[in-house]
Design an enzyme around this catalytic site. Structure first.
Site, PDB file in Angstrom:
ATOM      1  N   ASP A  92       0.880  -1.162   0.000  1.00 33.75           N
ATOM      2  CA  ASP A  92       0.000   0.000   0.000  1.00 33.75           C
ATOM      3  C   ASP A  92       0.928   1.224   0.000  1.00 33.75           C
ATOM      4  O   ASP A  92       2.110   1.111   0.340  1.00 33.75           O
ATOM      5  CB  ASP A  92      -0.865  -0.039   1.267  1.00 33.75           C
ATOM      6  CG  ASP A  92      -1.686   1.214   1.434  1.00 33.75           C
ATOM      7  OD1 ASP A  92      -2.335   1.625   0.459  1.00 33.75           O
ATOM      8  OD2 ASP A  92      -1.661   1.801   2.540  1.00 33.75           O
ATOM      9  N   LEU A  93       0.422   2.366  -0.401  1.00 28.79           N
ATOM     10  CA  LEU A  93       1.267   3.570  -0.469  1.00 28.79           C
ATOM     11  C   LEU A  93       1.096   4.474   0.759  1.00 28.79           C
ATOM     12  O   LEU A  93       2.008   4.607   1.579  1.00 28.79           O
ATOM     13  CB  LEU A  93       0.917   4.355  -1.742  1.00 28.79           C
ATOM     14  CG  LEU A  93       1.620   5.697  -1.916  1.00 28.79           C
ATOM     15  CD1 LEU A  93       3.107   5.517  -2.189  1.00 28.79           C
ATOM     16  CD2 LEU A  93       0.986   6.489  -3.077  1.00 28.79           C
ATOM     17  N   ASP A  94      -0.109   5.065   0.842  1.00 22.34           N
ATOM     18  CA  ASP A  94      -0.358   6.064   1.881  1.00 22.34           C
ATOM     19  C   ASP A  94      -0.295   5.429   3.273  1.00 22.34           C
ATOM     20  O   ASP A  94      -1.063   4.511   3.564  1.00 22.34           O
ATOM     21  CB  ASP A  94      -1.750   6.701   1.672  1.00 22.34           C
ATOM     22  CG  ASP A  94      -1.841   7.453   0.350  1.00 22.34           C
ATOM     23  OD1 ASP A  94      -0.955   8.272   0.080  1.00 22.34           O
ATOM     24  OD2 ASP A  94      -2.803   7.216  -0.418  1.00 22.34           O
ATOM     25  N   THR A 119       1.363  10.279   3.903  1.00 24.22           N
ATOM     26  CA  THR A 119       0.392  11.182   3.290  1.00 24.22           C
ATOM     27  C   THR A 119      -0.944  11.205   4.021  1.00 24.22           C
ATOM     28  O   THR A 119      -1.795  12.045   3.724  1.00 24.22           O
ATOM     29  CB  THR A 119       0.124  10.762   1.832  1.00 24.22           C
ATOM     30  OG1 THR A 119       0.063   9.351   1.831  1.00 24.22           O
ATOM     31  CG2 THR A 119       1.195  11.254   0.903  1.00 24.22           C
ATOM     32  N   LYS A 168      -8.951   5.426   5.921  1.00 30.84           N
ATOM     33  CA  LYS A 168      -7.679   4.953   5.370  1.00 30.84           C
ATOM     34  C   LYS A 168      -7.904   3.791   4.414  1.00 30.84           C
ATOM     35  O   LYS A 168      -8.634   2.846   4.739  1.00 30.84           O
ATOM     36  CB  LYS A 168      -6.724   4.539   6.496  1.00 30.84           C
ATOM     37  CG  LYS A 168      -6.207   5.731   7.265  1.00 30.84           C
ATOM     38  CD  LYS A 168      -5.152   5.326   8.269  1.00 30.84           C
ATOM     39  CE  LYS A 168      -4.670   6.557   9.031  1.00 30.84           C
ATOM     40  NZ  LYS A 168      -3.769   6.194  10.129  1.00 30.84           N
ATOM     41  N   GLY A 169      -7.318   3.856   3.250  1.00 33.66           N
ATOM     42  CA  GLY A 169      -7.444   2.786   2.265  1.00 33.66           C
ATOM     43  C   GLY A 169      -8.706   2.876   1.427  1.00 33.66           C
ATOM     44  O   GLY A 169      -8.887   2.133   0.476  1.00 33.66           O
ATOM     45  N   ARG A 187     -11.532   7.875  -2.902  1.00 40.60           N
ATOM     46  CA  ARG A 187     -11.945   9.275  -2.716  1.00 40.60           C
ATOM     47  C   ARG A 187     -13.467   9.391  -2.653  1.00 40.60           C
ATOM     48  O   ARG A 187     -14.032   9.991  -1.739  1.00 40.60           O
ATOM     49  CB  ARG A 187     -11.387  10.118  -3.868  1.00 40.60           C
ATOM     50  CG  ARG A 187     -11.328  11.586  -3.571  1.00 40.60           C
ATOM     51  CD  ARG A 187     -10.768  12.352  -4.765  1.00 40.60           C
ATOM     52  NE  ARG A 187      -9.499  11.825  -5.232  1.00 40.60           N
ATOM     53  CZ  ARG A 187      -8.976  12.058  -6.433  1.00 40.60           C
ATOM     54  NH1 ARG A 187      -9.621  12.824  -7.295  1.00 40.60           N
ATOM     55  NH2 ARG A 187      -7.814  11.525  -6.791  1.00 40.60           N
ATOM     56  N   SER A 205      -2.473   0.396  -4.368  1.00 43.74           N
ATOM     57  CA  SER A 205      -3.002   1.574  -3.668  1.00 43.74           C
ATOM     58  C   SER A 205      -4.349   1.996  -4.238  1.00 43.74           C
ATOM     59  O   SER A 205      -4.593   1.846  -5.432  1.00 43.74           O
ATOM     60  CB  SER A 205      -2.007   2.731  -3.821  1.00 43.74           C
ATOM     61  OG  SER A 205      -2.602   3.952  -3.428  1.00 43.74           O
ATOM     62  N   ALA A 206      -5.204   2.557  -3.368  1.00 40.38           N
ATOM     63  CA  ALA A 206      -6.502   3.082  -3.823  1.00 40.38           C
ATOM     64  C   ALA A 206      -6.351   4.459  -4.448  1.00 40.38           C
ATOM     65  O   ALA A 206      -7.276   4.980  -5.058  1.00 40.38           O
ATOM     66  CB  ALA A 206      -7.444   3.179  -2.622  1.00 40.38           C
ATOM     67  N   SER A 207      -5.163   5.057  -4.308  1.00 40.91           N
ATOM     68  CA  SER A 207      -4.998   6.461  -4.701  1.00 40.91           C
ATOM     69  C   SER A 207      -4.831   6.645  -6.204  1.00 40.91           C
ATOM     70  O   SER A 207      -4.129   5.889  -6.861  1.00 40.91           O
ATOM     71  CB  SER A 207      -3.779   7.054  -4.001  1.00 40.91           C
ATOM     72  OG  SER A 207      -3.550   8.362  -4.490  1.00 40.91           O
ATOM     73  N   ASN A 223      -3.499   9.351  -7.128  1.00 42.05           N
ATOM     74  CA  ASN A 223      -2.317  10.227  -7.158  1.00 42.05           C
ATOM     75  C   ASN A 223      -1.035   9.450  -6.892  1.00 42.05           C
ATOM     76  O   ASN A 223       0.015  10.054  -6.653  1.00 42.05           O
ATOM     77  CB  ASN A 223      -2.463  11.321  -6.097  1.00 42.05           C
ATOM     78  CG  ASN A 223      -3.647  12.226  -6.373  1.00 42.05           C
ATOM     79  OD1 ASN A 223      -3.732  12.818  -7.453  1.00 42.05           O
ATOM     80  ND2 ASN A 223      -4.568  12.332  -5.438  1.00 42.05           N
ATOM     81  N   LYS A 265     -10.861  -1.202  -1.553  1.00 41.61           N
ATOM     82  CA  LYS A 265     -10.577  -2.081  -0.413  1.00 41.61           C
ATOM     83  C   LYS A 265     -11.729  -1.898   0.569  1.00 41.61           C
ATOM     84  O   LYS A 265     -12.219  -0.781   0.682  1.00 41.61           O
ATOM     85  CB  LYS A 265      -9.258  -1.671   0.270  1.00 41.61           C
ATOM     86  CG  LYS A 265      -8.035  -1.766  -0.647  1.00 41.61           C
ATOM     87  CD  LYS A 265      -6.821  -1.101   0.006  1.00 41.61           C
ATOM     88  CE  LYS A 265      -5.653  -1.042  -0.961  1.00 41.61           C
ATOM     89  NZ  LYS A 265      -4.484  -0.308  -0.443  1.00 41.61           N
ATOM     90  N   GLU A 278       0.232  -3.247   4.729  1.00 40.16           N
ATOM     91  CA  GLU A 278      -0.937  -2.357   4.831  1.00 40.16           C
ATOM     92  C   GLU A 278      -1.001  -1.639   6.175  1.00 40.16           C
ATOM     93  O   GLU A 278      -0.690  -2.229   7.198  1.00 40.16           O
ATOM     94  CB  GLU A 278      -2.216  -3.192   4.713  1.00 40.16           C
ATOM     95  CG  GLU A 278      -2.883  -3.151   3.377  1.00 40.16           C
ATOM     96  CD  GLU A 278      -3.436  -1.785   2.986  1.00 40.16           C
ATOM     97  OE1 GLU A 278      -3.520  -0.873   3.826  1.00 40.16           O
ATOM     98  OE2 GLU A 278      -3.788  -1.628   1.813  1.00 40.16           O
ATOM     99  N   ASP A 279      -1.457  -0.391   6.155  1.00 38.14           N
ATOM    100  CA  ASP A 279      -1.668   0.328   7.418  1.00 38.14           C
ATOM    101  C   ASP A 279      -3.155   0.474   7.739  1.00 38.14           C
ATOM    102  O   ASP A 279      -3.501   1.003   8.793  1.00 38.14           O
ATOM    103  CB  ASP A 279      -1.043   1.730   7.367  1.00 38.14           C
ATOM    104  CG  ASP A 279      -1.813   2.657   6.449  1.00 38.14           C
ATOM    105  OD1 ASP A 279      -2.165   2.219   5.333  1.00 38.14           O
ATOM    106  OD2 ASP A 279      -2.079   3.807   6.838  1.00 38.14           O
TER     107      ASP A 279
END
Ligand code: BG6
Ligand code: MG
Length: 215
Positions: A9-11, A17, A45-46, A49, A114-116, A118, A145, A169-170
């Site tokens: 995962d990214l964020d 972020t 989180k995850g 948007r 990632s779900a982002s 960006n 997710k 994952e966070d």
């Protein structure tokens, strides 16, 4: 070792972020007099948007028109992009580069899940892009997710079986997605929040990949 790929995962896992997403949503909430709490933010989180906005409107008990929603999604993202505009390598979370180095040297394939929408901007700004064999992000998936789509696409793109993949994952929703996809999940954060993960570490500082990736 039966594991051959790591899906990140990214964020909140590679970069911090989450604080910028929180700030941008909090500011947006002011438009309908709503004060978003840190506990509620944990549940965002995850989450994509659009779904994040729907959840916030739900909590605020505000029924927005389609036009308001579309405008607010744009405004939130513009604010978020402003907040991340000066991001650089210093915002990679501690220990992450050392860990990526270890797994690369051990021959693991590395993908982003990632779900982002960006994600590529952030990977570029921080210089993390070269580590990745594959990017699966909010532009590639249709289900948020905890649906496992993002990680299953990652496994498929790397030509791996889910059982050969380990997810980092966070977010609660992200750990659920990994488990629903039949993958090992390593939580980054605290055990109370990420109780469904197979292992939980607070961060990557001093982590030895050959020990962590033994199951
Ligand atoms: C996830 C974040 O990685 O991406 C969420 O944890 C965020 O907080 C989601 O809403 C979508 O991100 P973006 O950048 O497409 O708005
Ligand atoms: Mg995250």
């Amino acid at each position: 070792m039966i594991y051959k790929a790591c899906l990140f995962d990214l964020d909140g896992v590679l970069v911090d972020t989450a604080i910028y997403h929180f700030q941008a949503w909090k500011n947006l909430g002011k438009k309908f007099n709503y004060e978003l709490t840190t506990e509620q933010n944990e549940q965002l989180k995850g989450v994509s948007r659009v779904e994040s906005l729907n959840k916030i409107l739900d909590w605020a008990n505000y029924s927005a028109t389609q036009e308001e929603k579309s405008n607010w999604l744009i405004e939130k993202n513009e604010e978020y992009l402003r907040l991340i505009s000066n991001m650089n390598r210093s915002e990679i979370l501690p220990g992450v580069e050392e860990f990526l180095n270890q797994i690369k040297n051990q021959g693991f394939k590395i993908a982003l899940g990632s779900a982002s929408k960006n994600a590529e901007i952030i990977l570029d700004k921080t210089g993390l892009m070269p580590w990745f064999d594959l990017i699966i992000d909010g532009n590639t998936v249709s289900k948020s997710k905890p649906d496992p789509e993002v990680f299953l696409k990652g496994a498929e793109g790397l030509a791996m079986k889910p059982s050969e993949c380990i997810v980092f994952e966070d977010a609660q929703a992200g750990v659920e997605a990994a488990k629903a996809g039949n993958m090992k999940a390593i939580g980054i954060g605290d055990r109370e929040t990420l109780y469904l993960a197979d292992k939980v570490i607070p961060n990557f500082i001093g982590i030895k990949a050959n020990e962590l990736l033994l199951f």
